[in-house]
Design a protein around this motif. Structure first.
Motif, PDB file in Angstrom:
ATOM      1  N   GLY A 141       0.987  -1.285   0.045  1.00  0.00           N
ATOM      2  CA  GLY A 141       0.129  -0.050   0.450  1.00  0.00           C
ATOM      3  C   GLY A 141       0.971   1.215   0.160  1.00  0.00           C
ATOM      4  O   GLY A 141       1.548   1.552   0.634  1.00  0.00           O
ATOM      5  N   SER A 142       1.202   1.528  -1.006  1.00  0.00           N
ATOM      6  CA  SER A 142       2.383   2.830  -1.303  1.00  0.00           C
ATOM      7  C   SER A 142       3.293   1.551  -1.143  1.00  0.00           C
ATOM      8  O   SER A 142       4.875   2.437  -1.004  1.00  0.00           O
ATOM      9  CB  SER A 142       2.081   4.122  -0.168  1.00  0.00           C
ATOM     10  OG  SER A 142       1.511   4.811  -0.721  1.00  0.00           O
TER      11      SER A 142
ATOM     12  N   LEU B  84       3.707  -0.301   0.173  1.00  0.00           N
ATOM     13  CA  LEU B  84       3.428  -0.506   2.313  1.00  0.00           C
ATOM     14  C   LEU B  84       4.306   0.532   3.028  1.00  0.00           C
ATOM     15  O   LEU B  84       4.578   0.642   3.661  1.00  0.00           O
ATOM     16  CB  LEU B  84       2.895  -1.901   1.817  1.00  0.00           C
ATOM     17  CG  LEU B  84       1.581  -1.933   1.824  1.00  0.00           C
ATOM     18  CD1 LEU B  84       1.258  -3.604   1.967  1.00  0.00           C
ATOM     19  CD2 LEU B  84       0.997  -1.131   2.507  1.00  0.00           C
TER      20      LEU B  84
ATOM     21  N   GLY C 110      -4.618  -5.825   1.295  1.00  0.00           N
ATOM     22  CA  GLY C 110      -3.318  -5.700   1.191  1.00  0.00           C
ATOM     23  C   GLY C 110      -2.188  -6.525   1.124  1.00  0.00           C
ATOM     24  O   GLY C 110      -1.259  -6.487   1.572  1.00  0.00           O
TER      25      GLY C 110
ATOM     26  N   ARG D 128      -0.064  -6.307   6.774  1.00  0.00           N
ATOM     27  CA  ARG D 128       0.035  -5.334   5.913  1.00  0.00           C
ATOM     28  C   ARG D 128       0.583  -4.333   6.917  1.00  0.00           C
ATOM     29  O   ARG D 128       1.313  -3.692   6.861  1.00  0.00           O
ATOM     30  CB  ARG D 128      -1.057  -4.337   5.819  1.00  0.00           C
ATOM     31  CG  ARG D 128      -2.672  -4.692   4.871  1.00  0.00           C
ATOM     32  CD  ARG D 128      -3.175  -3.581   5.169  1.00  0.00           C
ATOM     33  NE  ARG D 128      -3.062  -1.974   4.876  1.00  0.00           N
ATOM     34  CZ  ARG D 128      -2.565  -1.904   3.849  1.00  0.00           C
ATOM     35  NH1 ARG D 128      -3.296  -2.384   2.334  1.00  0.00           N
ATOM     36  NH2 ARG D 128      -2.444  -0.614   3.329  1.00  0.00           N
TER      37      ARG D 128
ATOM     38  N   ALA E 116       2.623  -2.797 -14.867  1.00  0.00           N
ATOM     39  CA  ALA E 116       2.665  -1.426 -14.175  1.00  0.00           C
ATOM     40  C   ALA E 116       3.533  -0.295 -14.336  1.00  0.00           C
ATOM     41  O   ALA E 116       4.101  -0.139 -15.411  1.00  0.00           O
ATOM     42  CB  ALA E 116       3.405  -1.557 -12.241  1.00  0.00           C
TER      43      ALA E 116
ATOM     44  N   THR F 268       1.993  -3.989  -6.980  1.00  0.00           N
ATOM     45  CA  THR F 268       1.538  -3.825  -5.899  1.00  0.00           C
ATOM     46  C   THR F 268       0.379  -3.447  -6.474  1.00  0.00           C
ATOM     47  O   THR F 268      -0.536  -3.018  -7.944  1.00  0.00           O
ATOM     48  CB  THR F 268       2.238  -2.785  -5.562  1.00  0.00           C
ATOM     49  OG1 THR F 268       2.007  -1.341  -6.035  1.00  0.00           O
ATOM     50  CG2 THR F 268       3.641  -3.261  -4.803  1.00  0.00           C
ATOM     51  N   PRO F 269      -0.665  -3.570  -5.187  1.00  0.00           N
ATOM     52  CA  PRO F 269      -2.522  -3.000  -6.097  1.00  0.00           C
ATOM     53  C   PRO F 269      -2.249  -1.991  -5.935  1.00  0.00           C
ATOM     54  O   PRO F 269      -3.339  -1.489  -7.079  1.00  0.00           O
ATOM     55  CB  PRO F 269      -2.700  -3.117  -4.312  1.00  0.00           C
ATOM     56  CG  PRO F 269      -2.069  -4.402  -3.159  1.00  0.00           C
ATOM     57  CD  PRO F 269      -0.459  -4.318  -3.950  1.00  0.00           C
ATOM     58  N   GLU F 270      -1.555  -0.997  -5.611  1.00  0.00           N
ATOM     59  CA  GLU F 270      -1.700   0.486  -5.605  1.00  0.00           C
ATOM     60  C   GLU F 270      -0.834   0.938  -7.327  1.00  0.00           C
ATOM     61  O   GLU F 270      -0.907   2.344  -7.878  1.00  0.00           O
ATOM     62  CB  GLU F 270      -1.182   1.669  -5.159  1.00  0.00           C
ATOM     63  CG  GLU F 270      -2.098   1.295  -3.599  1.00  0.00           C
ATOM     64  CD  GLU F 270      -1.119   0.407  -2.149  1.00  0.00           C
ATOM     65  OE1 GLU F 270      -2.604   0.260  -1.439  1.00  0.00           O
ATOM     66  OE2 GLU F 270      -0.553  -0.627  -3.198  1.00  0.00           O
ATOM     67  N   GLY F 271      -0.100  -0.029  -7.814  1.00  0.00           N
ATOM     68  CA  GLY F 271       0.609  -0.461  -8.951  1.00  0.00           C
ATOM     69  C   GLY F 271       1.820   0.608  -9.129  1.00  0.00           C
ATOM     70  O   GLY F 271       2.242   1.550 -10.000  1.00  0.00           O
ATOM     71  N   ASP F 272       2.196   1.380  -8.115  1.00  0.00           N
ATOM     72  CA  ASP F 272       3.163   2.646  -7.348  1.00  0.00           C
ATOM     73  C   ASP F 272       4.367   1.516  -7.363  1.00  0.00           C
ATOM     74  O   ASP F 272       5.796   2.061  -7.120  1.00  0.00           O
ATOM     75  CB  ASP F 272       2.617   3.205  -6.844  1.00  0.00           C
ATOM     76  CG  ASP F 272       2.732   2.374  -5.098  1.00  0.00           C
ATOM     77  OD1 ASP F 272       2.999   1.449  -5.734  1.00  0.00           O
ATOM     78  OD2 ASP F 272       2.310   3.427  -4.169  1.00  0.00           O
TER      79      ASP F 272
END
Length: 373
Positions: free
Chosen positions: A22-23, A25, A73, A90, A296, A341-345
């Motif tokens: 998550g960012s 993480l 996450g 997380r 990504a 990652t889930p956020e794609g970052d």
């Protein structure tokens, strides 16, 4: 040497501390002057991507293979040789989710692909691809989100030919909600051309293991003529890319279209004629021997085993690609799996140095967190 190919559309009537989540993480964001640009190739199309400093997320794994994220996450990591699934929450804490029963690790076989049901937690299942004593199988495994433990497993697909090498093994849910299963030729080259065999194919199945509606041969087979696919990834336009080990000449990135024949063992790489679909991109095995793949940003990312690097392939729209660039060359040994990652970052990238072909370093095998700048 890397080659960008021209696609032929043909069909036959006969596809450290964990710091990221998550960012990324738990990874602190790198400032501009901390970013590490490790690409060595000169891209002619697509933008250049800078990578932040990689960081150890999880260490001391036994050949990590399949990875997927849960809605909260946390991530599940399949380990090939132990048949165990690790859970990383997380906060970066690792625990054991359980062992998949019936796995018989040998050679390149064992507990391979892993995919979380897209309707989780309404459908609280995890799917795994594994090598049993007699064949390769896909099982649907109950997963208890409260306890973080695997439960009962049900085999939904069996009879996929198995061998000490060329087992394929990647599974992933597509945008259509169906499960795509990459199989290898299991050392039976001619089986890849037989649409009645499950070897050397990309299969498309329902969550019950049945043929998905609209499959081109009215069975499980989506595409054929594959040697050993170990990477599946979709872009924002829902184009499916498959990453394939060549034999001695060329590894491939293919754009997957239902019913198409990708040539093995008649042809390796491009140039087989109108009957076969040319790859979008090829590498010599010494610089790739590619396995996992993820999309990504505006790129397809491919983990390379023998090549010991992370390839970035710019996506230029309409199922076309630009000139690839390589990153992390020789820094972490053999790279097996890459997921966004889930956020794609950022990316999670696994090493595969304990697979009997690498040289393990202290802490191997590991999952690396790599921020995208």
């Amino acid at each position: 040497m890397t080659r960008i190919g021209t696609r032929i559309r043909t069909k036959r009537s006969a596809t450290g501390p964990l710091a990221v989540l998550g960012s990324l993480l738990l990874l602190t964001a790198c400032s501009t002057d901390e970013a590490v640009t490790t690409g060595t190739g000169e891209g002619t199309e697509g933008g250049s991507t800078s990578l932040g400093e990689p960081s150890d997320l999880v260490t001391e794994l036994e050949v990590p293979w399949g990875i997927d994220f849960l809605p909260d996450g946390s991530a599940l990591i399949a380990q090939r040789d132990s048949a165990e699934v690790a859970l990383v929450d997380r906060e970066g804490e690792r625990s054991e989710a359980g062992t998949v029963e019936g796995v018989s690790p040998r050679g390149e076989g064992g507990l391979l692909g892993l995919a979380v049901d897209p309707d989780f937690p309404e459908n609280p299942h995890v799917y795994v691809y594994y090598t049993a004593a007699s064949d390769n199988r896909v099982a649907r495994v109950d997963y208890d989100e409260d306890t973080g433990r695997l439960g009962e497993a049900e085999v939904i697909l069996d009879g996929v030919p198995a061998a000490s090498t060329h087992n394929g093994g990647r599974i992933a849910f597509g945008p259509d909600g169906h499960l795509y299963v990459a199989t290898g030729d299991a050392q039976d080259r001619e089986a890849a051309q037989d649409t009645g065999s499950l070897a050397g194919k990309i299969l498309r199945i329902t969550t019950d293991g049945e043929a998905a509606p609209g499959n081109p041969f009215d069975d499980l087979v989506y595409t054929y003529g594959h040697r050993n696919v170990q990477g599946l990834a979709w872009d924002d336009e829902e184009n499916l890319y498959a990453i394939e080990f060549g034999q001695d000449t060329l590894d491939e990135v293919n754009l997957i279209e239902p019913g198409n024949n990708y040539g093995w063992p008649v042809v390796e790489g491009p140039g087989g004629g109108d009957e076969y679909t040319d790859p979008l991109l090829t590498w010599e095995p010494s610089e790739a021997s590619p396995s996992g793949a993820a999309v990504a940003g505006d790129s397809l990312w491919v983990a390379a085993l023998r090549g010991q690097r992370l390839w970035e392939v710019p996506l230029t729209g309409g199922g076309t690609v630009g000139e690839p660039r390589d990153h992390l060359v020789g820094e972490y040994g053999r790279l097996r799996t890459v997921v966004a990652t889930p956020e794609g970052d950022g990316l999670w990238v696994t090493t595969s140095n304990r697979d009997s072909r690498g040289t393990p370093a202290e802490g191997d095998d590991r999952v690396l967190g790599v921020p995208l700048e």
